[in-house]
Write an enzyme that holds these catalytic residues in place. Structure first.
Site, PDB file in Angstrom:
ATOM      1  N   HIS A 550      -8.711   0.702   1.526  1.00 46.55           N
ATOM      2  CA  HIS A 550      -7.183   0.284   1.261  1.00 46.55           C
ATOM      3  C   HIS A 550      -7.021  -0.703   2.523  1.00 46.55           C
ATOM      4  O   HIS A 550      -6.029  -1.211   2.555  1.00 46.55           O
ATOM      5  CB  HIS A 550      -6.366   1.501   1.432  1.00 46.55           C
ATOM      6  CG  HIS A 550      -5.118   1.242   0.737  1.00 46.55           C
ATOM      7  ND1 HIS A 550      -4.264   0.050   0.586  1.00 46.55           N
ATOM      8  CD2 HIS A 550      -4.242   2.102  -0.042  1.00 46.55           C
ATOM      9  CE1 HIS A 550      -3.195   0.316  -0.051  1.00 46.55           C
ATOM     10  NE2 HIS A 550      -3.126   1.418  -0.517  1.00 46.55           N
ATOM     11  N   ASP A 554      -4.897  -3.842  -1.883  1.00 45.76           N
ATOM     12  CA  ASP A 554      -3.970  -2.774  -2.399  1.00 45.76           C
ATOM     13  C   ASP A 554      -4.415  -2.296  -3.623  1.00 45.76           C
ATOM     14  O   ASP A 554      -5.169  -3.056  -4.722  1.00 45.76           O
ATOM     15  CB  ASP A 554      -2.587  -3.357  -2.223  1.00 45.76           C
ATOM     16  CG  ASP A 554      -2.158  -3.630  -0.906  1.00 45.76           C
ATOM     17  OD1 ASP A 554      -2.566  -2.919   0.018  1.00 45.76           O
ATOM     18  OD2 ASP A 554      -1.603  -4.597  -0.737  1.00 45.76           O
TER      19      ASP A 554
END
Length: 579
Positions: A550, A554
């Site tokens: 992450h 995204d």
């Protein structure tokens, strides 16, 4: 020019020099093979980084060192006749006994050294090596004890002699906790009188292998990797057929032997773990053997008035050391292989590959915030092409056409559209790779996992990808991979699908930012949309899941990437790709 231990895999941190293909003084051409190295995952021959003469070998055969360690030196000219910088391991071996023997004559020169360091030197000499007194003949121990008593009468500090250099080296090879108990005030004394055994320390195979009490493997030349496997599984190396040079037992031989033995190896590993002989002999040794050193004890006590402070702890030192002799011998037996507990539990020690994998996975979880995203994919178009070309493919290629090459082809195409998944994270930055080095996770017959890499996969079509996947998997299981085969990956695919998995959440292979999992493909009823309307059909369907970092991307980016892979697999004309 320095020759260093190469990085032989993303998770490999050390390697063992198994054989030097060149000797000191030999001329070496650029890229000419110069030594063989073995790791927990790869056995490989390493080429020279440049041309010249092999001036010096710093790491002998059989020694395990960390990645980046300086192994040897290449020079522009041959080493000088007097061996300056080019003596190599042979010269060092010949020099060791000479240096070790030198202090044996000028013993009187160290008579003035205080006796205070004696107990510390004795303990250090025994603890540093971890050797077993079982490897030392009883006669040698008796002679060493007598020499210790005589030296004590003369006021000679043998611990100080050990600190002189050669004695310390030899003392660590012969001294153990038991030896320290039998020779109070002279833990390093045997090193001065018996310095020539120093070279025996360079072939310490009998030590670990004699931990089971039978002394098996004594005198055999084993690399540290092989010795560790033999010790962990409590094996007798003399019973293992060797396929190495001169019948030498290699790591592959040991692993094959373990596979053949199966459960029998585990039972053998549990037998000595009880440590009954060592445990029961310890009190006897404390009673009987303690009585034996007792006559020798007064000898060091005699000069006590001259040095009350250092001599006072000397009698007390053997007391705690003597009982430690039994655990020192029992500990390797307990840790040498699987141990069975009363409740039916079995303790299986991690081997080196398992330890390295564990370290790498834990580091990855601590490094990357993992997120899992998955899509369900209809493999009907792929299955139709496989069915049409199955026979021709097997006849021409010699192996079956699986679903994996189709997924690999789709991934390479999708990474061109979503390059931030073909990247690695640095300090506040993302390094995007404009080439695809595709890693394919390979199971090593349940012994571990390795990820060989298809270099520049973005430019390869389905047939070539399939050939390279097959080739890498076979060489991985046969330990034929080269260092270049397991480094440089930018994106990884793991394939548990053949085992019918539903969905997997694999751990990212650092420093990459994502890893894709292809799970089990099964026939299911699906809704087929046509101009005439919807209908129900039976199609092969499976999950494609991806763990991603992450920090790099995204959720929307990851979802679009998987959707693009799904579209390629379901809509591409795969029959034209195979034609």
């Amino acid at each position: 020019m320095d020759i260093t231990m190469p990085q032989l895999g993303e998770t490999v941190t050390e390697g063992t020099v198994t054989r030097w293909l060149k000797q000191v003084g030999d001329q070496v051409a650029p890229d000419e093979l110069i030594f063989e190295v073995s790791t927990d995952k790869v056995d490989s021959e390493v080429p020279a980084p440049g041309g010249g003469y092999l001036v010096e070998i710093l790491v002998p055969e059989g020694e395990t060192v960390p990645v980046g360690t300086k192994l040897a030196v290449l020079g522009d000219s041959p080493p000088s006749a007097d061996g300056g910088g080019g003596g190599g391991s042979a010269a060092a071996t010949e020099a060791a006994p000479a240096e070790a023997a030198a202090p044996s004559e000028p013993v009187e020169a160290v008579e003035t050294v205080a006796a205070a360091p004696v107990p510390e030197a004795a303990a250090a000499g025994g603890g540093a090596t971890g050797g077993s007194e079982a490897d030392e003949p009883a006669g040698a121990r008796a002679e060493a004890a007598a020499a210790s008593a005589e030296a004590a009468e003369k006021g000679v500090s043998r611990g100080a002699e050990a600190a002189g250099g050669a004695g310390a080296s030899a003392g660590s090879g012969a001294g153990s906790s038991t030896a320290a108990a039998e020779r109070p005030g002279g833990g390093g004394s045997g090193s001065g009188a018996t310095a020539p055994p120093g070279p025996a320390e360079e072939t310490p195979a009998p030590g670990p292998e004699s931990g089971n009490g039978n002394g098996s493997g004594s005198g055999m030349l084993l690399s540290p990797v092989v010795r560790r496997l033999v010790t962990e599984h409590n094996l007798d190396p003399s019973q293992i057929p060797g396929t190495g040079e001169g019948g030498r037992v290699t790591r592959s031989d040991v692993l094959a032997y373990i596979d053949r033995q199966g459960g029998a190896t585990r039972q053998a590993g549990g037998a000595p773990a009880g440590g009954a002989p060592a445990g029961t002999s310890a009190p006897a040794s404390a009673g009987g053997a303690a009585a034996a050193p007792a006559p020798a004890a007064p000898a060091p006590v005699a000069p006590a008035p001259a040095a009350p402070a250092p001599v006072a702890p000397a009698p007390a030192a053997p007391a705690p050391v003597a009982p430690a002799a039994a655990p020192a011998q029992a500990a390797p037996a307990a840790a040498s292989g699987p141990a069975f507990r009363a409740g039916g539990d079995e303790v299986v020690p991690f081997d080196n590959m398992r330890r390295r994998t564990a370290e790498h996975m834990v580091r990855s979880k601590h490094t990357s915030p993992h997120v899992l995203t998955a899509v369900e994919v209809d493999f009907h178009a792929v299955d139709r092409a496989r069915s049409a070309h199955r026979n021709e493919w097997r006849e021409h290629e010699g192996f079956a056409l699986t679903y994996l090459p189709f997924v690999a082809r789709a991934v390479c195409d999708a990474l061109a559209e979503f390059p931030h998944l073909n990247a690695s994270v640095g300090e506040d930055q993302l390094t995007v790779h404009h080439y695809v080095n595709l890693g394919i996770a390979v199971d090593l017959d349940r012994r571990g996992l390795i990820v060989p890499v298809i270099k520049n996969a973005e430019g390869k079509r389905l047939r070539q990808l399939s050939r390279e996947i097959r080739d890498l998997a076979e060489r991985a299981r046969n330990k034929k991979l080269t260092p270049d085969d397991v480094t440089g990956g930018t994106f990884t695919i793991t394939n548990p699908g053949p085992y019918g998995t539903l969905i997997s959440a694999p751990i990212i292979n650092q420093p990459q930012v994502a890893i894709l999992s292809t799970d089990g493909i099964k026939k299911k009823p699906v809704v087929v949309e046509t101009p005439a309307g919807d209908s129900i059909a039976i199609h092969p369907v499976g999950m494609v899941a991806m763990s991603w970092d992450h920090r790099a991307i995204d959720g929307a980016y990851a979802s679009k990437f998987l959707h693009h892979i799904q579209t390629i697999i379901e809509t591409r004309d795969w029959e034209a790709e195979l034609a």
